[in-house]
Design a protein around this motif. Structure first.
Motif, short mmCIF file in Angstrom:
data_model
loop_
_atom_site.label_atom_id
_atom_site.label_comp_id
_atom_site.label_asym_id
_atom_site.label_seq_id
_atom_site.Cartn_x
_atom_site.Cartn_y
_atom_site.Cartn_z
N CYS A 47 -11.39 3.54 -5.39
CA CYS A 47 -11.33 4.07 -4.12
C CYS A 47 -12.47 3.93 -3.16
O CYS A 47 -13.70 3.92 -3.40
CB CYS A 47 -11.57 5.74 -4.36
SG CYS A 47 -11.48 6.68 -3.04
N LYS A 56 -3.56 4.63 -9.74
CA LYS A 56 -2.55 4.25 -8.53
C LYS A 56 -3.36 4.92 -7.46
O LYS A 56 -4.17 6.18 -7.29
CB LYS A 56 -1.38 5.27 -8.80
CG LYS A 56 -0.57 4.72 -9.57
CD LYS A 56 0.88 5.30 -9.91
CE LYS A 56 1.82 5.15 -10.87
NZ LYS A 56 2.98 5.72 -10.72
N HIS A 58 -3.74 4.98 -2.96
CA HIS A 58 -2.85 4.86 -1.89
C HIS A 58 -3.73 3.96 -0.87
O HIS A 58 -4.91 4.36 -0.43
CB HIS A 58 -2.75 6.33 -1.41
CG HIS A 58 -2.27 7.47 -2.12
ND1 HIS A 58 -0.89 7.30 -2.20
CD2 HIS A 58 -2.77 8.02 -3.03
CE1 HIS A 58 -0.60 8.36 -3.14
NE2 HIS A 58 -1.61 8.68 -3.89
N ARG A 59 -2.84 3.04 -0.27
CA ARG A 59 -3.62 2.13 0.73
C ARG A 59 -3.59 2.38 2.12
O ARG A 59 -2.47 3.23 2.57
CB ARG A 59 -2.63 1.00 0.69
CG ARG A 59 -3.45 -0.44 1.48
CD ARG A 59 -2.67 -1.55 1.24
NE ARG A 59 -1.38 -1.68 1.51
CZ ARG A 59 -0.57 -2.86 1.68
NH1 ARG A 59 -1.23 -3.90 1.05
NH2 ARG A 59 0.61 -3.01 2.06
N TYR A 67 -8.42 1.33 0.18
CA TYR A 67 -7.69 2.26 -1.00
C TYR A 67 -8.09 3.63 -1.20
O TYR A 67 -9.60 3.54 -1.14
CB TYR A 67 -7.39 1.42 -2.05
CG TYR A 67 -6.37 0.24 -2.04
CD1 TYR A 67 -4.90 0.49 -2.61
CD2 TYR A 67 -6.65 -0.95 -1.47
CE1 TYR A 67 -4.21 -0.44 -2.40
CE2 TYR A 67 -5.90 -1.84 -1.20
CZ TYR A 67 -4.41 -1.75 -1.76
OH TYR A 67 -3.57 -2.83 -1.65
N ASP A 70 -6.41 9.74 -2.60
CA ASP A 70 -5.51 10.76 -2.29
C ASP A 70 -5.61 10.84 -0.68
O ASP A 70 -6.92 10.32 -0.27
CB ASP A 70 -5.29 11.75 -3.22
CG ASP A 70 -6.51 12.64 -3.30
OD1 ASP A 70 -7.55 12.58 -2.27
OD2 ASP A 70 -6.72 13.23 -4.31
N ARG A 71 -5.04 11.69 -0.20
CA ARG A 71 -5.21 12.16 1.26
C ARG A 71 -6.49 12.65 1.38
O ARG A 71 -7.25 12.58 2.38
CB ARG A 71 -4.23 13.03 1.70
CG ARG A 71 -2.77 12.42 1.72
CD ARG A 71 -2.66 11.35 2.88
NE ARG A 71 -1.24 10.78 3.02
CZ ARG A 71 -1.12 9.85 4.04
NH1 ARG A 71 -2.09 9.23 4.62
NH2 ARG A 71 0.28 9.41 4.01
N GLN A 74 -9.20 10.05 1.54
CA GLN A 74 -9.05 9.21 2.62
C GLN A 74 -9.51 10.04 3.98
O GLN A 74 -10.18 9.47 4.76
CB GLN A 74 -7.59 8.92 3.09
CG GLN A 74 -7.13 7.93 4.03
CD GLN A 74 -5.67 7.32 4.24
OE1 GLN A 74 -4.76 8.02 3.52
NE2 GLN A 74 -5.52 6.59 5.19
#
Length: 476
Positions: A47, A56, A58-59, A67, A70-71, A74
């Motif tokens: 991350c 897993k 999120h890009r 990456y 999660d939101r 981000q």
């Protein structure tokens, strides 16, 4: 910052000294980075906000480079990533980690000024860049980075002179600090921590640095008197004095004059021959075994890179068979071979072998390292896990307790790895009580338990102590 003060350290330039007394495990100061980035090799696995390793990620939908967990992560990282995101899109690709770090630093300084915190003791302008001391080869790479930075830096951002840009590159080149993952087991990025840059080196330091919950902590390794200079080790003490001095000169541009270097302390142990019943091998025998180990270490590295673990085990065993009767248990090459063999045998699930060589490694480390040393603590932790995996609960519990005692000082009680060790200590203590009450019942229950659930007491990290030894980031 009330615990430290800047002073002129004789022969070293500026340094930090304590303004009060500290004891082992005390946090002298903590500091967030001005900026930090994920290593180029790990950009899709870590991350970019919290530096956690996740299965897993999120890009970022805009730049397709960053990456996040999660939101939430981000959004938390958007302030740092916003300008970077636009720059990557405009440039067409992400530049290397050095360029990304310099850009993030400069965007933050442009926004907040030279002091981004009331606790910051120095500006980046006041830090040394050592550009004039660089070797020709390094200087060539340095100039390439600057050229690529100029292409990457947006025209809409504040423009800076080449001298300003070069200075920031020079500062991170000799002051970058590795950022670890959430458990502190793997270096995953690099950041810049201005106050830490003021802490000078000593081969036998009175402090250590650890990353804990996103901030570095400067922790005391023992009693520090008021007015005493605070020091950390830039390079691993397991290296010979000559090698440490070479590394410090080429990487950090100074000559170490500490007592350990001047007196070549413990160099004799690090290249010693094995004494049996008062009889030592000849110097020629020790030299021959040392040279042989050195050659085998190169073959071991090649086999490791190729993932040929059975070949690696065979090389280690052949080397040990020839060198172990001649070299002392403190010989640094023998320690490296034991460490490698222990690690690989654990991976291959030959736990008794892994435990044996891990114990030998710890026994050697104890004779060489200071008592509160993170590499020693991590090695003891690994040995404890290996002995637990092998069903040797008495030794396992002793090693886990030893590791826990060290990491309470070097990492502190709130660090994730110390919390893991506390859980392991409680578990092995419970198992040890059961073992002492009835060995047969203990082993029967353990065997039944492991048939139902594989050993997951702790994921065995790869070369745990290597990550601890190399906290200060250097561009390879």
């Amino acid at each position: 910052m009330e615990n430290v003060v800047i002073f002129d350290s004789p022969g070293k330039g500026r340094g930090l000294k304590a303004t009060k007394e500290f004891w082992a495990g005390d946090v002298i100061f903590s500091e967030p980075s001005i900026a930090a980035v994920v290593f180029d090799s790990l950009t899709e696995r870590i991350c970019h906000s919290c530096f956690r390793r996740q299965e897993k990620l999120h890009r970022c939908g805009q730049c397709k480079f960053a990456y996040y967990c999660d939101r939430t992560c981000q959004r938390a990282g958007w302030a740092e990533h916003k300008q970077e995101c636009s720059a990557i899109k405009a440039f067409g690709k992400a530049p290397n980690e050095n360029i990304r770090l310099v850009a993030r630093i400069m965007w933050r300084l442009d926004k907040e000024g030279s002091l981004v915190s009331d606790l910051q003791l120095t500006t980046l302008d006041e830090l040394e860049d050592h550009i004039a001391d660089m070797q020709e080869e390094d200087l060539t790479e340095f100039k390439v980075d600057i050229h690529n930075f100029l292409d990457y830096w947006p025209r809409t951002s504040k423009q800076h002179t080449i001298d300003v840009i070069s200075h920031i590159f020079g500062v991170i080149n000799c002051n970058g600090f590795t950022v670890s993952d959430q458990r502190g087991l793997q270096a995953v990025g690099v950041g810049l921590f201005p106050n830490l840059c003021l802490v000078n080196h000593n081969c036998w330091p009175n402090c250590t640095v650890i990353l804990n919950h996103g901030k570095i902590e400067l922790r005391s390794l023992g009693k520090i008197s008021e007015g005493e200079e605070l020091t950390v080790a830039y390079v691993d003490y397991l290296n010979l004095s000559e090698e440490r001095q070479r590394l410090l000169k080429t990487q950090y541009f100074f000559d170490c004059t500490c007592d350990n270097c001047k007196n070549r302390s413990k160099d004799d142990l690090k290249l010693a021959g094995r004494e049996v019943d008062g009889v030592k091998p000849s110097e020629e025998q020790v030299k021959e075994a040392t040279d042989y180990c050195f050659q085998m270490l190169e073959k071991m590295d090649k086999a490791r890179l190729n993932g040929d673990y059975h070949e690696l085990v065979q090389i280690c065993r052949t080397c040990i068979e020839k060198a172990e009767p001649i070299l002392a248990d403190t010989h640094i090459y023998l320690l490296r071979i034991w460490s490698t063999l222990s690690e690989v045998q654990a991976y291959l699930q030959y736990f008794n072998d892994a435990a044996e060589y891990a114990r030998k490694m710890v026994d050697g480390y104890v004779k060489l390292y200071p008592p509160n040393n993170a590499a020693l603590g991590m090695a003891a932790m690994r040995a404890g896990v290996n002995h637990w995996q092998a069903g040797q609960i008495e030794v396992a519990h002793g090693m886990i307790c030893k590791a826990y005692g060290i990491l309470l000082v070097t990492h502190g009680p709130t660090h994730p790895i110390t919390k893991d060790l506390e859980a392991m200590r409680m578990q092995t203590e419970m198992e040890l009580r059961m073992f002492k009450q009835n060995e047969y019942v203990y082993h029967s229950m353990r065997e039944a338990s492991l048939k139902n659930k594989p050993m997951t007491m702790m994921h065995e990290p790869k070369s745990v102590e290597e990550g601890i030894k190399n906290l200060f980031h250097r561009k390879k």
